[in-house]
Design a protein around this motif. Structure first.
Motif, short mmCIF file in Angstrom:
data_model
loop_
_atom_site.label_atom_id
_atom_site.label_comp_id
_atom_site.label_asym_id
_atom_site.label_seq_id
_atom_site.Cartn_x
_atom_site.Cartn_y
_atom_site.Cartn_z
N ASP A 163 -7.28 -7.55 5.12
CA ASP A 163 -7.07 -8.50 4.03
C ASP A 163 -8.29 -8.60 3.12
O ASP A 163 -8.16 -9.04 1.97
CB ASP A 163 -6.75 -9.89 4.59
N ARG A 178 4.58 2.86 -2.82
CA ARG A 178 3.86 1.77 -3.50
C ARG A 178 4.44 1.50 -4.88
O ARG A 178 4.53 0.35 -5.31
CB ARG A 178 2.37 2.08 -3.58
N GLU A 183 7.96 -0.23 -4.23
CA GLU A 183 7.82 -1.60 -3.71
C GLU A 183 7.16 -2.51 -4.75
O GLU A 183 7.45 -3.71 -4.79
CB GLU A 183 7.04 -1.59 -2.41
N LEU A 204 -1.04 -3.24 -4.85
CA LEU A 204 -0.26 -3.58 -3.66
C LEU A 204 -0.85 -2.94 -2.41
O LEU A 204 -0.99 -1.72 -2.33
CB LEU A 204 1.19 -3.14 -3.85
N ILE A 254 -0.02 -2.47 1.41
CA ILE A 254 1.08 -2.58 2.37
C ILE A 254 0.53 -2.39 3.77
O ILE A 254 -0.09 -1.37 4.08
CB ILE A 254 2.16 -1.54 2.07
N GLN A 255 0.73 -3.40 4.60
CA GLN A 255 0.25 -3.36 5.98
C GLN A 255 1.30 -4.02 6.86
O GLN A 255 2.27 -4.59 6.36
CB GLN A 255 -1.10 -4.09 6.09
N HIS A 315 4.63 -6.42 6.10
CA HIS A 315 5.28 -6.24 4.81
C HIS A 315 6.78 -6.03 5.00
O HIS A 315 7.22 -5.31 5.89
CB HIS A 315 4.68 -5.02 4.10
N THR A 316 7.57 -6.69 4.17
CA THR A 316 9.01 -6.49 4.18
C THR A 316 9.37 -5.46 3.12
O THR A 316 9.16 -5.68 1.93
CB THR A 316 9.75 -7.81 3.88
N LEU A 374 -0.02 1.54 5.79
CA LEU A 374 1.33 1.55 5.23
C LEU A 374 2.32 2.18 6.20
O LEU A 374 3.43 1.67 6.40
CB LEU A 374 1.33 2.31 3.89
N ALA A 430 3.13 -0.15 8.88
CA ALA A 430 4.06 -1.18 8.43
C ALA A 430 5.49 -0.66 8.43
O ALA A 430 6.43 -1.41 8.74
CB ALA A 430 3.66 -1.64 7.02
#
Length: 374
Positions: free
Chosen positions: A246, A284, A287, A307, A309-310, A313-314, A335, A338
């Motif tokens: 994060d 990416r 999304e 973005l 993504i980890q 993530h939905t 990613l 995820a």
């Protein structure tokens, strides 16, 4: 996500320094999210049409890699300088391709770029660098940020289009982990067959596996192919140094999703077909453009994305993913975690290592199918 969770051990001998002899000749590890973790299938990329569902929508990234490594001398001192172009600053984020009217009209104008500079001494604003053996291109340094990123203005003393001068004297920006400089073959092989919109400084590597023959076999299976553009920057491959993902600063990358691609996604949803992303960059872009009002759809748009993504993530758009094997402690690996799950991904990576798969940009690939895929 704690960043030590992105670690894995890779024997250095498995890092691919050169591409396979044929574009679709790489090996393919097939992972199905509907099966227990650890179950994988070994195949070849040329067999991808056997695994992509009939009638699916495949989304590729049509960005084109710029020969971004430029070498020259500092005017006045003769000191050796390397300029690594990162991102053009004065272009339409939506692109338009090399043949667009706007690009033709502006062809001979100076261009402003973000760049990294390497020399024996720091490169300061006001410096001028003559690039190429005959000074085909001149870089004037306008600004230097605290992180060392330069803003440079590129111009051609001979009045050539800047893009043509870059293409003539630039070197292919191969990742440093390949352990070698570029050679003439990289001009073709570090570029996908879909490359159309110049702007990337690294290849969307999953797309490197596609050959005209593979495209024909997919289309024969009623697979539709559409494109997004995301200009891959060095930030995509930047190792994560923060303790927590994060806190990792994501660099902005320019992307666009056209109305034609949004319509293609809508058609796929209408016929109940999966959306297959070719590479993490396509993921990416899709999304980032996800329509918040209609699950599974995208909105036409162009701009910048940061973005990250980890796990957690939905995924709103992507149902299946073709991707290369990624570096430890990278946002690309996060990613994949995820999308497929950390344990499933690490087991697949261990299976690939045990089977001698080749890793990273010129390496082999993994196809991750969604739950319920045939």
């Amino acid at each position: 996500m704690r960043c030590e969770l992105l670690d894995y051990e890779l024997p250095e001998a498995l890092i691919a320094s050169r591409p396979p002899e044929e574009r679709d000749g790489a090996r393919l590890l097939v992972v199905d999210r509907g099966r227990p973790a650890g179950e994988v299938e070994h195949a070849a990329v040329r067999d991808l049409d056997r695994y992509v569902e009939r009638g699916a929508l495949v989304i590729i990234n049509d960005t084109k890699v710029v020969p971004a490594r430029l070498f020259g001398k500092k005017r006045g001192t003769g000191g050796q300088v390397e300029i690594f172009l990162l991102r053009r600053l004065d272009e339409d984020p939506a692109g338009g391709g090399e043949g667009s009217a706007a690009s033709q009209q502006a062809a001979a104008r100076p261009e402003r770029w973000q760049a990294m500079g390497r020399a024996s001494k720091p490169i300061r604003p006001g410096a001028t660098v003559d690039l190429g053996h005959d000074g085909a291109l001149v870089a004037e340094v306008l600004e230097r940020a605290e992180d060392g990123v330069l803003t440079v203005e590129l111009s051609s003393p001979a009045g050539l289009p800047v893009a043509a001068a870059i293409d003539a004297i630039g070197h292919v920006p191969l990742p440093p982990y390949l352990g070698r400089g570029d050679d003439p073959a990289d001009r073709e092989r570090y570029q996908t067959i879909f490359a159309r919109v110049p702007g990337a400084v690294a290849a969307p590597t999953a797309g490197l596996h596609f050959s005209p023959g593979l495209v024909e076999r997919l289309r024969a299976n009623e697979v539709e192919i559409a494109s997004v553009t995301l200009h891959v920057g060095l930030g995509t491959f930047q190792p994560v140094t923060a303790d927590d993902l994060d806190r990792h600063p994501m660099h902005a990358e320019v992307y666009s999703v056209t109305e034609a691609t949004a319509d293609a996604v809508a058609r796929a949803r209408a016929r109940g077909a999966p959306v297959v992303a070719i590479g993490t960059t396509a993921v990416r872009a899709l999304e980032s453009a996800a329509d918040p009002a209609r699950a599974g759809h995208v909105r036409p748009q162009a701009g910048e994305t940061r973005l990250l993504i980890q796990p957690g993530h939905t995924f709103r758009v992507v149902d299946a993913l073709l991707t290369n094997f990624h570096l430890p402690r990278s946002t690309l690996l996060a990613l994949v975690f995820a999308f497929a799950g950390r344990e499933r991904t690490l087991r697949a990576y261990r299976a690939a290592i045990d089977a001698g798969y080749r890793f990273y940009s010129y390496g082999d690939a993994m196809f991750i199918r969604g739950e319920g895929a045939p």
